[in-house]
Design a protein around this motif. Sequence first.
Motif, mmCIF file in Angstrom:
data_model
loop_
_atom_site.group_PDB
_atom_site.id
_atom_site.type_symbol
_atom_site.label_atom_id
_atom_site.label_comp_id
_atom_site.label_asym_id
_atom_site.label_seq_id
_atom_site.Cartn_x
_atom_site.Cartn_y
_atom_site.Cartn_z
ATOM 1 N N ALA A 50 0.841 -1.207 0.000
ATOM 2 C CA ALA A 50 0.000 0.000 0.000
ATOM 3 C C ALA A 50 0.874 1.255 0.000
ATOM 4 N N ARG A 51 1.909 1.279 0.834
ATOM 5 C CA ARG A 51 2.810 2.440 0.874
ATOM 6 C C ARG A 51 3.481 2.664 -0.468
ATOM 7 N N ILE B 235 -4.579 -1.952 0.902
ATOM 8 C CA ILE B 235 -4.982 -2.812 -0.214
ATOM 9 C C ILE B 235 -6.270 -3.495 0.225
ATOM 10 N N ALA B 236 -7.355 -3.229 -0.485
ATOM 11 C CA ALA B 236 -8.656 -3.783 -0.105
ATOM 12 C C ALA B 236 -8.721 -5.279 -0.430
ATOM 13 N N GLU C 225 -8.317 -7.035 -4.009
ATOM 14 C CA GLU C 225 -7.468 -6.216 -4.887
ATOM 15 C C GLU C 225 -5.996 -6.621 -4.821
ATOM 16 N N LEU D 284 2.420 1.913 -3.342
ATOM 17 C CA LEU D 284 1.441 2.335 -4.349
ATOM 18 C C LEU D 284 0.743 3.643 -3.983
ATOM 19 N N GLY D 285 1.110 4.230 -2.840
ATOM 20 C CA GLY D 285 0.504 5.490 -2.419
ATOM 21 C C GLY D 285 -0.940 5.342 -1.984
ATOM 22 N N LYS D 286 -1.282 4.187 -1.434
ATOM 23 C CA LYS D 286 -2.646 3.921 -0.983
ATOM 24 C C LYS D 286 -2.681 3.809 0.526
ATOM 25 N N ALA D 287 -3.855 4.005 1.091
ATOM 26 C CA ALA D 287 -4.019 3.806 2.533
ATOM 27 C C ALA D 287 -3.975 2.318 2.874
ATOM 28 N N ALA E 7 -2.886 -5.251 -7.092
ATOM 29 C CA ALA E 7 -1.816 -4.513 -6.428
ATOM 30 C C ALA E 7 -0.452 -5.110 -6.764
#
Length: 142
Positions: free
Chosen positions: A31-32, A39-40, A43, A34-37, A47
Amino acid sequence: PPPPTDIYTLGRSSAASDVYKRQTPNLPEAARLLGKAAIAPGEERAAATALLELGWQAVLLKGGHGQGEACVDHLVGPDGAQAFSRPRLAGPTLRGTGCTLAAAIAAHLGRGMQLAEAVEGAGDWLHEQIARAHAAGARTLL
């Protein structure tokens, strides 16, 4: 090159200008990167594919930080994508499993296994070690 993070690298190119060949991030690390809060759920493969597009030859997105009854690792690389699912084990949170898995994969690769075979064998071995882990004082040992 991909931004730095505390993920484990499997092998390095002989050319100093090349990025690391294979990465093994867990879900929060991915997540970091990819700049995301976060990974849902559902997904993870997308990812891992997005991480592959950062220039690595292969990515093993580890599912230990995920939810659910199964722990699913996602391998993506030049040979396609493959998921490795094992039952999630109850017990305390363990530290060091990521580096242990990376070392086991590297050992399997050193024995001449192909990447997917090495990932599967190392993952099976680590799962067995976690299942047999025992407590020693305040710590859980593998």
